[in-house]
Write a protein that holds these residues in place. Structure first.
Motif, mmCIF file in Angstrom:
data_model
loop_
_atom_site.group_PDB
_atom_site.id
_atom_site.type_symbol
_atom_site.label_atom_id
_atom_site.label_comp_id
_atom_site.label_asym_id
_atom_site.label_seq_id
_atom_site.Cartn_x
_atom_site.Cartn_y
_atom_site.Cartn_z
ATOM 1 N N LEU A 206 0.835 -1.192 0.000
ATOM 2 C CA LEU A 206 0.000 0.000 0.000
ATOM 3 C C LEU A 206 0.873 1.246 0.000
ATOM 4 O O LEU A 206 2.081 1.188 0.270
ATOM 5 C CB LEU A 206 -0.915 0.010 1.230
ATOM 6 N N ARG A 207 0.256 2.377 -0.261
ATOM 7 C CA ARG A 207 1.014 3.628 -0.328
ATOM 8 C C ARG A 207 1.540 4.069 1.034
ATOM 9 O O ARG A 207 2.407 4.949 1.097
ATOM 10 C CB ARG A 207 0.174 4.721 -0.976
ATOM 11 N N ASN A 208 1.007 3.482 2.107
ATOM 12 C CA ASN A 208 1.533 3.794 3.434
ATOM 13 C C ASN A 208 2.599 2.800 3.878
ATOM 14 O O ASN A 208 3.042 2.820 5.022
ATOM 15 C CB ASN A 208 0.403 3.845 4.459
ATOM 16 N N GLY A 209 3.008 1.908 2.963
ATOM 17 C CA GLY A 209 4.076 0.966 3.245
ATOM 18 C C GLY A 209 3.641 -0.391 3.749
ATOM 19 O O GLY A 209 4.475 -1.297 3.879
ATOM 20 N N VAL A 210 2.364 -0.586 4.049
ATOM 21 C CA VAL A 210 1.881 -1.863 4.553
ATOM 22 C C VAL A 210 1.985 -2.930 3.463
ATOM 23 O O VAL A 210 1.604 -2.710 2.310
ATOM 24 C CB VAL A 210 0.420 -1.744 5.037
ATOM 25 N N ILE A 211 2.509 -4.103 3.826
ATOM 26 C CA ILE A 211 2.604 -5.241 2.914
ATOM 27 C C ILE A 211 1.272 -5.982 2.906
ATOM 28 O O ILE A 211 0.634 -6.158 3.950
ATOM 29 C CB ILE A 211 3.724 -6.197 3.362
#
Length: 333
Positions: A206-211
């Motif tokens: 995701l764009r917030n870095g979540v895999i």
């Protein structure tokens, strides 16, 4: 307040549930149904089964629900937009992203409520999960993984498991995390002799870095609907088939067995299964549709959000066709 006059296009396997609930939602009157295939589940009641969307429009409706095969979504939705009718389209929004964006733009330009039935947003377990993540109960979120596995539904013939089921997981993940997808890669399999894929594995960020990770198939002899969120303080598990939410906290008691503690990274702490009210998700969704038409904010999927979901799924399918290569998605705001 005058009730909204509702029309339902499609009274098949999904439409029959819409018909049941629309008849029971305060502020809504189901006044017309249409389906070229007739009424196999006998849900029309005393209503005439009209032949098509134009019959619904002629019935003088205020709102419409479209629950017909995916390949017909866009044509029906655009006809309803031309008639000035607020519309909820079952997911996915259309056969492809470009068409989905055209539908979304048309409703926006007409100033109409146009939403898509990503019903998992109204699953009580996921609603609780989103609230608890937003409150910071998991701390920083590291990973969101979903499993959606079952046998093949005979009602689906025009799309594969990616557009039929993966759209649920992509939308719920972005919604729970409150972040759009940045990239995906995927693998598919065709094991049952059908034109479309019946198994897909999607990995993304995701764009917030979540895999993210999604395992989805029509090849399992059991039904599984699970979302697992791992964060710095522990792990949430949402079972969307039962509406249950459980939190496995990281331990706060130091382990005496030093080598095990070092190997595992975190220790096992308290386990909490939450109790909360559980409303039928489709009922909550249709009530939200009514509220949106009446000018209230809701958690419904907008058509532009649904177009992004479809774009992510199509990117995954392109990735699978290219051996699992990474595909960067374009965020839709």
């Amino acid at each position: 307040m005058t009730s909204l006059r509702a029309g339902l296009l499609g009274i098949g396997m999904m439409g029959r549930h819409h018909a049941r609930i629309l008849r029971d939602v305060d502020g809504v009157d189901l006044v017309a149904v249409a389906d070229p295939g007739g009424d196999p589940h006998r849900v029309a009641g005393g209503l005439e089964v009209l032949p098509d969307v134009h019959g619904l429009i002629d019935a003088g409706i205020d709102i419409a629900v479209v629950a017909i095969p995916t390949r017909f979504h866009a044509e029906a939705a655009l006809a309803l937009a031309d008639a000035g009718i607020h519309t909820l389209v079952e997911k996915p929004i259309a056969e492809d992203t470009e068409t989905g964006r055209k539908v979304a733009q048309t409703f926006e330009e007409r100033g109409l409520v146009g939403v898509v039935g990503h019903v998992e947003r109204f699953n009580p377990a996921l609603q609780q999960l989103r609230q608890r993540l937003e409150a910071g109960d998991a701390g920083d979120v590291y990973q969101i993984a979903t499993r959606r596995q079952s046998s093949f539904p005979t009602r689906i013939g025009d799309v594969g498991v990616a557009k039929d089921l993966a759209t649920h997981d992509v939308d719920l993940t972005a919604w729970v995390a409150q972040a759009l997808y940045a990239s995906v890669s995927a693998q598919t399999a065709h094991k049952s002799g059908r034109e479309h894929e019946d198994m897909i594995s999607i990995t993304g960020r995701l764009r917030n870095g979540v895999i993210t990770n999604h395992l989805i198939n029509w090849l399992s002899p059991m039904k599984e609907r699970v979302t697992v969120v791992t964060g710095e303080r522990g792990t949430f598990i949402a079972d969307t088939a039962t509406g249950d939410l459980t939190f496995f906290a990281n331990g706060t008691v130091a382990l005496e067995w030093e080598s095990v503690s070092s190997f595992r990274g975190v220790s096992e702490g308290d386990v909490t299964r939450f109790a909360f009210a559980k409303k039928e998700p489709l009922r909550a969704e249709l009530e939200a549709f009514r509220d949106a038409v009446n000018g209230q904010p809701t958690q419904l999927s907008s058509m532009s959000e649904a177009a992004h979901t479809l774009e992510v799924v199509e990117a995954a399918l392109r990735s699978a066709g290219d051996g699992g290569a990474l595909v960067v998605t374009d965020a839709v705001t």
